[in-house]
Design an enzyme around this catalytic site. Structure first.
Site, mmCIF file in Angstrom:
data_model
loop_
_atom_site.group_PDB
_atom_site.id
_atom_site.type_symbol
_atom_site.label_atom_id
_atom_site.label_comp_id
_atom_site.label_asym_id
_atom_site.label_seq_id
_atom_site.Cartn_x
_atom_site.Cartn_y
_atom_site.Cartn_z
ATOM 1 N N TYR A 148 40.035 27.397 47.478
ATOM 2 C CA TYR A 148 38.873 28.347 47.588
ATOM 3 C C TYR A 148 37.713 27.707 47.204
ATOM 4 C CZ TYR A 148 35.517 32.177 45.908
ATOM 5 O OH TYR A 148 34.275 32.748 45.666
ATOM 6 N N ASP A 296 43.863 28.501 35.925
ATOM 7 C CA ASP A 296 42.950 29.293 35.469
ATOM 8 C C ASP A 296 42.008 28.376 34.935
ATOM 9 O OD1 ASP A 296 41.488 31.544 35.000
ATOM 10 O OD2 ASP A 296 42.935 32.602 33.625
HETATM 11 N N1 UDP Z 1 42.948 38.728 34.276
HETATM 12 C C1 UDP Z 1 43.624 39.426 33.110
HETATM 13 N N2 UDP Z 1 44.091 40.604 33.619
HETATM 14 C C2 UDP Z 1 43.728 41.065 34.646
HETATM 15 C C3 UDP Z 1 43.147 40.416 35.854
HETATM 16 C C4 UDP Z 1 42.693 39.037 35.555
HETATM 17 O O1 UDP Z 1 43.623 38.909 32.024
HETATM 18 O O2 UDP Z 1 44.392 42.178 34.986
HETATM 19 C C5 UDP Z 1 42.241 37.627 33.667
HETATM 20 C C6 UDP Z 1 42.355 36.291 34.882
HETATM 21 O O3 UDP Z 1 43.600 35.431 34.584
HETATM 22 C C7 UDP Z 1 41.170 35.456 34.583
HETATM 23 C C8 UDP Z 1 40.325 36.363 34.125
HETATM 24 O O4 UDP Z 1 40.844 37.745 33.844
HETATM 25 O O5 UDP Z 1 41.403 34.862 33.296
HETATM 26 C C9 UDP Z 1 39.032 36.463 35.338
HETATM 27 O O6 UDP Z 1 39.749 36.514 36.697
HETATM 28 P P1 UDP Z 1 38.986 37.274 37.687
HETATM 29 O O7 UDP Z 1 40.201 37.491 38.697
HETATM 30 O O8 UDP Z 1 38.392 38.678 37.396
HETATM 31 O O9 UDP Z 1 38.094 36.296 38.186
HETATM 32 P P2 UDP Z 1 37.919 34.629 38.237
HETATM 33 O O10 UDP Z 1 36.701 34.495 37.103
HETATM 34 O O11 UDP Z 1 38.955 34.169 37.542
HETATM 35 O O12 UDP Z 1 37.454 34.232 39.425
#
Ligand code: UDP
Length: 339
Positions: A148, A296
């Protein structure tokens, strides 16, 4: 100005249209494959056209010819999709976006391209991300999450190349975790993958299902109120110094860990409903939650000095951001996807 928005039916597009309708200054035409998030957003200066940029080529091209500025929001933007369907991601987030760029070159239409804060990739230094000086550090190919960010990065580099050559008027926007009404969608109790963190946590609060903390929940994010983001867009659209520039849109003052976010959202939920949440907290690995190929970022800290210099500043704090977004999803008519 005449503005054409591709990908208008998503979270950012629907909120942008709401903002532009309220302003009532510009003439806006938006195209997308769906308009469900645009329900109730109406104005004399807004028209919706249902269509797919990939197949309704003539309409997309005609719209670009008509417009003074094209806004490109076409993208998949959920980590689950990057991991499960990397080729679909590159097809949409790179090749379909390239078509829009080609139309802009052909008709000499200004392009406002939404990219992503993920282009910064992995953090190698303890500093904020600055548009024109920070390194963009991708993970290995076998961690396909990065397809992405890699797609968006190449798109940005091609756009910048055209700017250098003098045949494109552009602005690139890198969003930092925008949140607000209409963000993603709710999921049933216990669901994994799928939408982004706010949607998972608010779904859990509503259903009583578990809250998953991926890899311990110590990761940090800076969240941005969608209204601050739409206001930033207007600054970029209208300011003479925003041409052929890249901008972060984010809020450096909203940094929070995912564990902290779960607690804060629980507190707001209690205030709004009078009910204290009793969700089980489950710690889960990124691979078990999203699938193989996930990786991550520990922090994604925006520097927004460049946009502040044009007169914009983020005004809404964490409480504002999440209170409004939670209240939106507390309305029972939005619960169809979780019952
Ligand atoms: N995350 C989490 N629980 C959830 C969904 C996501 O702890 O139910 C974590 C994920 O691993 C990441 C962060 O929340 O570290 C933000 O994830 P998101 O998918 O919102 O967006 P990103 O900023 O990674 O694109």
């Amino acid at each position: 100005m005449k503005i054409a928005i591709f990908g208008v039916g998503g979270f950012i597009g629907s909120n942008l249209v709401e903002h532009l309708v309220e302003e009532g200054v510009h003439e806006v035409v938006g195209m997308d494959v769906t308009n469900s998030k645009l329900a109730g957003i109406e104005g004399a200066n807004f028209k919706y056209i249902e269509g797919n940029v990939g197949s309704d080529v003539t309409t997309a091209e005609e719209l670009t010819e008509w417009a003074d500025a094209v806004v490109d929001l076409i993208a998949y933007a959920n980590p689950s999709i990057y991991v499960e369907a990397p080729l679909d991601v590159v097809q949409l987030n790179f090749f379909e976006n390239m078509k829009i760029l080609d139309y802009c070159l052909k008709y000499q239409t200004r392009l406002i391209q939404y990219s992503t804060s993920e282009v910064y990739g992995k953090r190698t230094r303890d500093e904020e991300y600055v548009e024109d000086s920070s390194d963009l550090v991708m993970g290995p190919v076998t961690k396909q999450r990065w397809i992405y960010a890699a797609s968006k990065q190449l798109l940005e580099r091609i756009i910048h190349g055209h700017g250098l050559r003098g045949d494109l008027d552009y602005s690139v926007i890198r969003p930092f975790n925008f949140v607000g009404p209409r963000f993603d969608y709710l999921v049933p109790a216990g669901a994994k993958g799928g939408p982004r963190v706010f949607s998972h946590f608010v779904s859990a609060l509503i259903t009583g299902g578990p809250i998953h903390l991926v890899d311990g929940g110590g990761q940090h994010r800076c969240f941005t109120h969608i209204k601050d983001a739409s206001e930033a867009f207007s600054t970029i659209l209208e300011h003479p110094a925003a041409h052929n520039q890249i901008f972060n849109i984010g809020n450096p003052d909203t940094n929070i860990t995912m564990r902290g976010l779960a607690e804060m959202m629980g507190g707001i939920y209690t205030e709004l409903t009078g009910k204290a949440p009793s969700n089980e907290i489950i710690e889960i690995s990124g691979e078990d939650f999203y699938g193989k190929g996930y990786e991550d970022m520990d922090r994604v800290p925006p520097n927004v000095d460049k946009l502040r210099a044009l007169g914009w500043t983020p005004k809404r704090d964490l409480d504002n951001i999440f209170r409004e977004a939670i209240a939106f999803y507390l309305e029972p008519e939005r619960h169809a996807s979780i019952v």
